[in-house]
Design an enzyme around this catalytic site. Structure first.
Site, PDB file in Angstrom:
ATOM      1  N   SER A 176     -11.141  -0.847  -6.388  1.00 39.40           N
ATOM      2  CA  SER A 176     -11.122  -2.208  -5.860  1.00 39.40           C
ATOM      3  C   SER A 176     -11.015  -2.150  -4.348  1.00 39.40           C
ATOM      4  CB  SER A 176      -9.939  -2.991  -6.432  1.00 39.40           C
ATOM      5  OG  SER A 176      -9.757  -4.216  -5.732  1.00 39.40           O
ATOM      6  N   TYR A 189      -0.869  -3.811  -8.637  1.00 36.66           N
ATOM      7  CA  TYR A 189      -2.303  -3.503  -8.693  1.00 36.66           C
ATOM      8  C   TYR A 189      -2.763  -2.807  -7.415  1.00 36.66           C
ATOM      9  CZ  TYR A 189      -7.324  -4.275  -9.424  1.00 36.66           C
ATOM     10  OH  TYR A 189      -8.674  -4.107  -9.584  1.00 36.66           O
TER      11      TYR A 189
END
Length: 303
Positions: A176, A189
């Site tokens: 990401s 995350y």
């Protein structure tokens, strides 16, 4: 006096750097030769839905010999497997939580016995808790780290040695852009993805002297899947979420062209550059303007 060999290295160094820049420029302008996937067995973690499902379909479309799906929800795995099989590609699924080390090793053994050697490993499985650090419970934090980070160590230990023996393989990490530029409300995350990025960067360098085995790390912006449902950016028309099928297409193409790092969309490169150049106060203003500080306030995605 400087050694002659060392002097030669110093003189050649800027020439080598210039050559690499020119080579990268040519890659952008000239269509690259794409390797064939007809002999490859692809294993995708988190393969039952979201990006994983589209990755399975794209690998099958591009001619992969076999596709293997790992995930925690059998219903999703079965549905995706049936969809892939209808295209004519051999597909198998196994229920496996990559956050469980022993389960990873056990299922890897089953895959080798029932399907064969995995030559393309796609670490796609991920979770996000979506709460501030103070409101997150320890079990949820550990779950995120196990799946997003440690799971990649375990799958790598399970499948990479055989790829090195065969001198044929490819390791993919669906990461990401948040691994390079974090936001509030997703500490678990962002931390786990930053760790996974460092892992892949180190692995990519470590495999430079291993012919036939390559790595690809994909760094997409917010993607329109269940996992980040409810996330809101301030200017959705300027920063629209990526479609999972586009991420899948670009990922498979990166595998076929041996591209090490892919940032999606390309405009996210500017964010990385600005982060390296601007002072912290300026970066904070950019995040405020873009709505990064509040984008997780409405988060209600799947974990």
């Amino acid at each position: 006096m400087m050694d002659t060999k060392l002097l030669g290295c110093v003189v050649l160094f800027p020439i080598q750097i210039l050559f690499c820049i020119l080579k990268a420029t040519v890659r952008l302008l000239v269509p690259l030769k794409r390797k064939d996937l007809v002999a490859d067995v692809v294993l995708i973690t988190g393969g039952g839905r979201g990006i994983g499902r589209h990755l399975a379909k794209e690998f099958a479309k591009q001619g992969a010999r076999k596709v293997i799906l790992w995930g925690r929800t059998e219903k999703c795995l079965r549905e995706t497997c049936e969809e892939i099989a209808m295209t004519g590609t051999e597909c198998h699924y196994f229920v496996c939580d990559v956050g469980n080390r022993e389960e990873v090793y056990q299922q890897a053994k089953v895959v080798r016995e029932k399907v064969g050697d995995v030559t393309i490993l796609v670490n796609n499985a991920a979770v996000v808790h979506g709460k501030t650090l103070m409101k997150s419970d320890d079990d949820a934090l550990l779950k995120t780290q196990h799946i997003n980070t440690l799971g990649q160590f375990w799958t790598m230990k399970a499948f990479l040695p055989r790829m090195l023996e065969l001198c044929h393989g490819h390791v993919v990490c669906i990461n990401s852009i948040l691994s390079l530029s974090s936001i509030p409300g997703a500490i678990d995350y962002c931390t786990s993805k930053a760790s996974a990025y460092a892992f892949m960067e180190s692995l990519t360098l470590g495999l430079l002297d291993c012919p036939g085995v390559d790595c690809t790390t994909v760094l997409p912006f917010h993607t329109d899947t269940e996992m980040f449902q409810g996330m809101r950016v301030r200017f959705p028309h300027l920063f629209p979420p990526l479609h999972p099928e586009v991420v899948a297409q670009r990922t498979v193409d990166a595998v076929r062209t041996n591209t090490a790092f892919v940032v999606l969309p390309w405009t996210m490169h500017l964010l990385v550059i600005l982060k390296s150049l601007l002072p912290q106060c300026a970066l904070e203003e950019i995040h405020k303007f873009a709505g990064s500080y509040t984008c997780m306030n409405t988060f209600k995605g799947r974990t």
